[in-house]
Design a protein around this motif. Structure first.
Motif, PDB file in Angstrom:
ATOM      1  N   ILE A  51       0.826  -1.204   0.000  1.00  0.00           N
ATOM      2  CA  ILE A  51       0.000   0.000   0.000  1.00  0.00           C
ATOM      3  C   ILE A  51       0.868   1.265   0.000  1.00  0.00           C
ATOM      4  O   ILE A  51       0.525   2.267  -0.617  1.00  0.00           O
ATOM      5  CB  ILE A  51      -0.984   0.007   1.192  1.00  0.00           C
ATOM      6  N   ALA A  52       2.021   1.208   0.637  1.00  0.00           N
ATOM      7  CA  ALA A  52       2.892   2.390   0.708  1.00  0.00           C
ATOM      8  C   ALA A  52       3.416   2.800  -0.660  1.00  0.00           C
ATOM      9  O   ALA A  52       3.751   3.969  -0.877  1.00  0.00           O
ATOM     10  CB  ALA A  52       4.059   2.124   1.654  1.00  0.00           C
ATOM     11  N   SER A  53       3.482   1.844  -1.580  1.00  0.00           N
ATOM     12  CA  SER A  53       4.057   2.131  -2.899  1.00  0.00           C
ATOM     13  C   SER A  53       3.019   2.510  -3.951  1.00  0.00           C
ATOM     14  O   SER A  53       3.370   2.832  -5.084  1.00  0.00           O
ATOM     15  CB  SER A  53       4.845   0.914  -3.396  1.00  0.00           C
ATOM     16  N   ASN A 100      -3.625   7.784  -8.083  1.00  0.00           N
ATOM     17  CA  ASN A 100      -4.739   7.377  -8.940  1.00  0.00           C
ATOM     18  C   ASN A 100      -5.212   5.963  -8.619  1.00  0.00           C
ATOM     19  O   ASN A 100      -6.417   5.678  -8.648  1.00  0.00           O
ATOM     20  CB  ASN A 100      -4.337   7.460 -10.413  1.00  0.00           C
ATOM     21  N   HIS A 101      -4.268   5.087  -8.323  1.00  0.00           N
ATOM     22  CA  HIS A 101      -4.625   3.710  -7.976  1.00  0.00           C
ATOM     23  C   HIS A 101      -5.394   3.681  -6.661  1.00  0.00           C
ATOM     24  O   HIS A 101      -6.440   3.009  -6.548  1.00  0.00           O
ATOM     25  CB  HIS A 101      -3.355   2.861  -7.883  1.00  0.00           C
ATOM     26  N   LYS A 102      -4.925   4.414  -5.681  1.00  0.00           N
ATOM     27  CA  LYS A 102      -5.615   4.452  -4.385  1.00  0.00           C
ATOM     28  C   LYS A 102      -7.022   5.035  -4.525  1.00  0.00           C
ATOM     29  O   LYS A 102      -7.981   4.507  -3.954  1.00  0.00           O
ATOM     30  CB  LYS A 102      -4.795   5.260  -3.368  1.00  0.00           C
ATOM     31  N   ASP A 103      -7.132   6.104  -5.281  1.00  0.00           N
ATOM     32  CA  ASP A 103      -8.443   6.738  -5.450  1.00  0.00           C
ATOM     33  C   ASP A 103      -9.422   5.833  -6.192  1.00  0.00           C
ATOM     34  O   ASP A 103     -10.625   5.832  -5.905  1.00  0.00           O
ATOM     35  CB  ASP A 103      -8.296   8.068  -6.183  1.00  0.00           C
ATOM     36  N   ILE A 147      -9.183  -7.285  -3.360  1.00  0.00           N
ATOM     37  CA  ILE A 147      -8.836  -8.473  -4.166  1.00  0.00           C
ATOM     38  C   ILE A 147      -9.122  -8.216  -5.645  1.00  0.00           C
ATOM     39  O   ILE A 147      -8.309  -8.569  -6.515  1.00  0.00           O
ATOM     40  CB  ILE A 147      -9.610  -9.701  -3.655  1.00  0.00           C
ATOM     41  N   LYS A 148     -10.262  -7.602  -5.950  1.00  0.00           N
ATOM     42  CA  LYS A 148     -10.613  -7.315  -7.344  1.00  0.00           C
ATOM     43  C   LYS A 148      -9.614  -6.355  -7.990  1.00  0.00           C
ATOM     44  O   LYS A 148      -9.464  -6.323  -9.214  1.00  0.00           O
ATOM     45  CB  LYS A 148     -12.029  -6.736  -7.421  1.00  0.00           C
ATOM     46  N   ASN A 149      -8.952  -5.563  -7.154  1.00  0.00           N
ATOM     47  CA  ASN A 149      -7.961  -4.623  -7.661  1.00  0.00           C
ATOM     48  C   ASN A 149      -6.537  -5.158  -7.514  1.00  0.00           C
ATOM     49  O   ASN A 149      -5.565  -4.390  -7.546  1.00  0.00           O
ATOM     50  CB  ASN A 149      -8.092  -3.280  -6.934  1.00  0.00           C
ATOM     51  N   ASN A 150      -6.439  -6.491  -7.353  1.00  0.00           N
ATOM     52  CA  ASN A 150      -5.141  -7.166  -7.269  1.00  0.00           C
ATOM     53  C   ASN A 150      -4.273  -6.667  -6.112  1.00  0.00           C
ATOM     54  O   ASN A 150      -3.050  -6.560  -6.232  1.00  0.00           O
ATOM     55  CB  ASN A 150      -4.376  -7.029  -8.590  1.00  0.00           C
ATOM     56  N   PRO A 198      -5.522  -8.352   0.570  1.00  0.00           N
ATOM     57  CA  PRO A 198      -6.647  -8.016   1.459  1.00  0.00           C
ATOM     58  C   PRO A 198      -6.205  -7.697   2.883  1.00  0.00           C
ATOM     59  O   PRO A 198      -6.965  -7.071   3.647  1.00  0.00           O
ATOM     60  CB  PRO A 198      -7.530  -9.270   1.420  1.00  0.00           C
ATOM     61  N   ALA A 199      -4.981  -8.099   3.244  1.00  0.00           N
ATOM     62  CA  ALA A 199      -4.479  -7.808   4.590  1.00  0.00           C
ATOM     63  C   ALA A 199      -4.177  -6.325   4.782  1.00  0.00           C
ATOM     64  O   ALA A 199      -3.853  -5.899   5.896  1.00  0.00           O
ATOM     65  CB  ALA A 199      -3.235  -8.643   4.878  1.00  0.00           C
ATOM     66  N   ILE A 200      -4.310  -5.531   3.729  1.00  0.00           N
ATOM     67  CA  ILE A 200      -4.191  -4.078   3.882  1.00  0.00           C
ATOM     68  C   ILE A 200      -5.270  -3.580   4.841  1.00  0.00           C
ATOM     69  O   ILE A 200      -5.048  -2.641   5.610  1.00  0.00           O
ATOM     70  CB  ILE A 200      -4.303  -3.383   2.508  1.00  0.00           C
ATOM     71  N   ILE A 201      -6.440  -4.224   4.789  1.00  0.00           N
ATOM     72  CA  ILE A 201      -7.520  -3.928   5.739  1.00  0.00           C
ATOM     73  C   ILE A 201      -7.874  -5.236   6.443  1.00  0.00           C
ATOM     74  O   ILE A 201      -8.493  -6.118   5.839  1.00  0.00           O
ATOM     75  CB  ILE A 201      -8.759  -3.345   5.040  1.00  0.00           C
TER      76      ILE A 201
END
Length: 415
Positions: free
Chosen positions: A18-20, A24-27, A166-169, A172-175
Motif C-alpha cells: 500500500i505504501a508504494s 490514482n490507484h488508491k483513489d 482483491i478485485k484490484n489485485n 486483502p491484509a491491507i484492511i
C-alpha cells in the motif's frame, strides 16, 4: 479465524504494497469501495439488524443503539465520506521542506506513511470504513479490532472492502479485522511493537485509559467528550436556544454532544426560564444547581458527579456562572479538552474565551456537533484527539502520516 499474530504479520507485509501505490490507484480503489457499500446496502442492514436485536436483548441504552444503527441514509453518508477522501490531496511523498546544507547536501523532508495502524474501537460500525479508507489513502495498512456489539456489522463491512482490494489485485491484509472480540486481543495488540506502528483507541473512558496505561506501542489518544456551552450575558436568546438544543439532542450518544450548560447569572431570567422549558419540552432530563431548580419542579438537584459525567444520553447538567472567568475555571476543572462553546454577542468575550479555553476545538456561536472529520472537510475521521502530541481535534489524513529526510550528496564526508 486467523490468530492475531498471523493477522499482524500479514498486515506488516501488506503495508509495503500500500505504501508504494500511486494516488490514482488508491483513489480508484476508494471509489470502488464507496460504490460497493451502496450496492450492498441490503446485506449491510441485514447484518446490522442482528447487532441491533442483540443490543436490545441486552437492554442497551437507546442512545448507544442509535450509535450502532446503520440505515440507507447513514450508509450513503459513509460512502459520500469516501468520495470526499478521494478529493483530498494525497499527503504521501509530498515534500514538506527542502534546502541545501553548508556542506552542499540536498536535504528534503518528505511525508511518508506510518506503516501499520491498530484501531481499537467500540459500538460504531461506521468507524470500520472511516478508519480503513483514511488509512488506505494515507498509505497505511490497518488492523481493526471492533467491539462485540457491532460484530456482524463490522464483519460485513470489512468483507466488502477486502473483496474490493482483491478485485484490484491488492493484498486483502491491507484492511484486516480481528474477529476475536475477547479482551485478550486488546492486551496482545498493545504489545505488538514488532508489527504495529501506531495504536488508536476510540471508545469509552475505560478503553482509552487501558490503552494509555498498558500500551508499549505508540498511541494516538482520542478522548471522551464532556463538552460545555457557556451562555454569556450578551447572548441572543434565539441563537442560544437553537445551538443548545442542537448540541444536546441532534444525536445524544456521540462525543461532541454537550453534557453541561453554563449560564451567566446576568442573562435574562426570562430567557433562562424559556430555555429551561424548551429543554424539558425536548425531553431532556435536567440536573441543575439550586438557582436553576427554581424554574421547574421537574429539575433534579445536581451533585458534583453531574459536572464530570459524559452522559451520552438525554441528560444535561445546568449551572449558573458568575462570569466568563468562572466559566473557564469550570471547564478547566471538569472538561475533557474536546469541544467547548461560548454563545455571545461580545467579540471581546468571544476572543477571550477562545484564547483561554484549553480544548481541541473552541467554538463561538456554533453547535458543538460540528466537531467531526466529515464536517471539517476531512471526509471522515479516526477520532477526536484530545492530546497535544502530535495531533489534536478531528484526525484525518495528515494525522496518520510521518516524515523522513532524504539526503543527497556528491561524495561529501564530515570533517
Amino acid at each position: 479465524m486467523n490468530s492475531l499474530n498471523q493477522i499482524a504479520i500479514a498486515a506488516k507485509k501488506a503495508s509495503k504494497q500500500i505504501a508504494s501505490l500511486v494516488t490514482n490507484h488508491k483513489d480508484k480503489v476508494l471509489q470502488d469501495i464507496s460504490e460497493a457499500l451502496i450496492l450492498n446496502t441490503d446485506m449491510i442492514m441485514i447484518n446490522n439488524m442482528i447487532d441491533i436485536e442483540n443490543a436490545r436483548s441486552n437492554n442497551m441504552n437507546p442512545s448507544l443503539i442509535d450509535r450502532l444503527m446503520l440505515n440507507p441514509e447513514r450508509i450513503k453518508d459513509i460512502a459520500l465520506g469516501i468520495m470526499q477522501i478521494i478529493k483530498l490531496p494525497d499527503p504521501i511523498n509530498v515534500v514538506l521542506d527542502e534546502w541545501v546544507s553548508q556542506d552542499g547536501l540536498e536535504i528534503q523532508k518528505v511525508c511518508v506513511p506510518i506503516g501499520v495502524i491498530g484501531m481499537i474501537y467500540e459500538a460504531r460500525p461506521n468507524v470500520s470504513v472511516d478508519a480503513a479508507t483514511l488509512a488506505f489513502k494515507a498509505g497505511n495498512a490497518i488492523i481493526l479490532r471492533g467491539g462485540s456489539s457491532a460484530y456482524y456489522s463490522n464483519l460485513i463491512l470489512v468483507k466488502i472492502m477486502q473483496e474490493v482490494l482483491i478485485k484490484n489485485n491488492l493484498n486483502p491484509a491491507i484492511i484486516s479485522y480481528v474477529e476475536d472480540t475477547s479482551h485478550t486481543t486488546i492486551d496482545q495488540m498493545l504489545k505488538m511493537r514488532d508489527h504495529i506502528d501506531l495504536i488508536i483507541p476510540r471508545g469509552g473512558a475505560n478503553l482509552i485509559k487501558k490503552v494509555v496505561n498498558d500500551s508499549t506501542v505508540p498511541i494516538l489518544e482520542t478522548g471522551i467528550g464532556n463538552c460545555h456551552i457557556f451562555i454569556d450575558e450578551s447572548a441572543d436568546y434565539e441563537m442560544a436556544q437553537t445551538i443548545t438544543i442542537n448540541s444536546k439532542t441532534q444525536r445524544t450518544g456521540v462525543c461532541n454532544a454537550i453534557e453541561t450548560l453554563l449560564i451567566h447569572k446576568n442573562w435574562s431570567i426570562q430567557n433562562t426560564k424559556k430555555l429551561i422549558d424548551d429543554l424539558l419540552a425536548h425531553n431532556v432530563e435536567l440536573h441543575a444547581d439550586q438557582n436553576i431548580c427554581k424554574f421547574s419542579d421537574k429539575i433534579i438537584l445536581s451533585t458534583d458527579h453531574d459536572w464530570q459525567t459524559e452522559y451520552l444520553d438525554m441528560i444535561l447538567a445546568v449551572r449558573y456562572i458568575d462570569d466568563i472567568d468562572k466559566a473557564i475555571e469550570h471547564i478547566d476543572q471538569y472538561g475533557t479538552k474536546h469541544t467547548e462553546c461560548i454563545i455571545t454577542s461580545s467579540q471581546k468575550n468571544a476572543i477571550y474565551f477562545q484564547k483561554n479555553v484549553d480544548a481541541a476545538v473552541v467554538n463561538v456561536n456554533a453547535s458543538t456537533r460540528f466537531t467531526d472529520g466529515f464536517m471539517f472537510g476531512f471526509g471522515a475521521e479516526l477520532g477526536i484527539s484530545t492530546q497535544k502530541l502530535h495531533a489534536r481535534g478531528p484526525m484525518g489524513l495528515k494525522e496518520i502520516t510521518c516524515y523522513k529526510y532524504l539526503v543527497t550528496g556528491s561524495g561529501q564526508i564530515r570533517k
